[in-house]
Design an enzyme around this catalytic site. Structure first.
Site, PDB file in Angstrom:
ATOM      1  N   PRO A 138     -32.381  12.693 -14.469  1.00 53.31           N
ATOM      2  CG  PRO A 138     -34.573  11.919 -14.454  1.00 53.31           C
ATOM      3  CD  PRO A 138     -33.183  11.537 -14.874  1.00 53.31           C
ATOM      4  CD  GLU A 139     -28.679  17.463 -12.365  1.00 52.65           C
ATOM      5  OE1 GLU A 139     -28.347  18.249 -11.454  1.00 52.65           O
ATOM      6  OE2 GLU A 139     -28.273  17.597 -13.535  1.00 52.65           O
TER       7      GLU A 139
END
Length: 279
Positions: free
Chosen positions: A2-3
């Protein structure tokens, strides 16, 4: 992994779901996920009776504020949160459970088991290497085109690899680096220090545009990501180059290429993102 948009979406959902709740107890079934303190039982005792006052974010880290402590959570590859009733069956790969006094539970699931937890004195992030020297938040005013240019001029390396360095800009990973470079028309192997002022301005705008839109759409569910409500993101339907190897470029029709930069798979259009003589 996840960014920024995905972690921000999780943050917003958790803020709606758990802020104001009192932790009755904590169940840790995989103690090695607890890095600070290095004793899961101490972690449990420190959190018992604490109220979750706010949920923040710094880069890719979630920050759960509870009175004297900040709980720093990193989702790593496939970590996810969900809120359940205490009587709900516990799903496979659930490793940490925060039980609240109202009968609900915040459960952390992680198939890959790479997620981490650090319970720190509030405001002191010295124990977390990724937070000790982290770059500006790209969606805040401190992130400017000139600041980006000055930071790049002090570094060596290809721009794609530099964008993944959390010391330069917080929260950007592989997906959004590829998408921002495409929007800015910059080849991923260009040396960051050789980008012109105009290129830095375009890149700054592209980073802000791409991340803002992804946050608006709830992030990218390329693999297993969901937010705290269990809802998938929708930005994956707007991706222009990431994961599009050999597909036609949406701008010019040239086949998207995939190479490796800094050990990471990198997607780009050679026609729209030409290499420069400065290399």
């Amino acid at each position: 992994m996840p960014e920024l948009p995905e972690v921000e979406t999780v943050r917003r959902s958790l803020e709606a779901l758990v802020v104001g709740k009192t932790i009755r107890d904590v169940i840790v079934s995989l103690p090695r996920m607890i890095r600070t303190p290095d004793d899961a039982e101490q972690f449990r005792q420190m959190l018992r009776g604490q109220i979750i006052e706010r949920v923040g974010r710094r880069g890719k880290f979630l920050l759960l504020e509870t009175g004297p402590y900040t709980l720093v959570s990193h989702l790593r590859m496939e970590g996810r949160y969900g809120v359940y009733q205490q009587e709900d069956p516990i799903e496979k790969h659930t490793h940490v459970i925060f039980q609240f006094t109202d009968g609900t539970e915040l459960r952390y699931k992680d198939v890959r088991q790479f997620g981490t937890f650090d319970l720190l004195t509030r405001g002191d992030f010295s124990a977390v290497r990724g937070l000790r020297k982290i770059g500006p938040e790209p969606l805040e005013a401190a992130f400017t085109p000139e600041g980006l240019r000055k930071s790049l001029q002090r570094r060596t390396g290809k721009i794609k690899a530099l964008l993944l360095d959390q010391d330069l800009v917080a929260g950007i990973g592989n997906i959004y680096a590829d998408e921002a470079l495409f929007q800015a028309g910059i080849h991923p192997e260009c040396l960051g220090k050789n980008l012109t002022k105009e290129q830095c301005e375009k890149l700054h705008k592209a980073i802000v545009d791409v991340l803002s839109l992804s946050v608006e759409l709830g992030g990218s569910s390329v693999k297993s990501y969901v937010n705290g409500f269990g809802k998938s993101g929708e930005f994956q339907y707007r991706l222009k180059v990431y994961g599009k190897d050999k597909a036609p470029c949406p701008n010019c029709g040239t086949a998207i290429e995939k190479i490796r930069v800094g050990g990471r798979g990198t997607h780009f259009c050679l026609q729209c993102q030409p290499m420069f003589k400065s290399l």
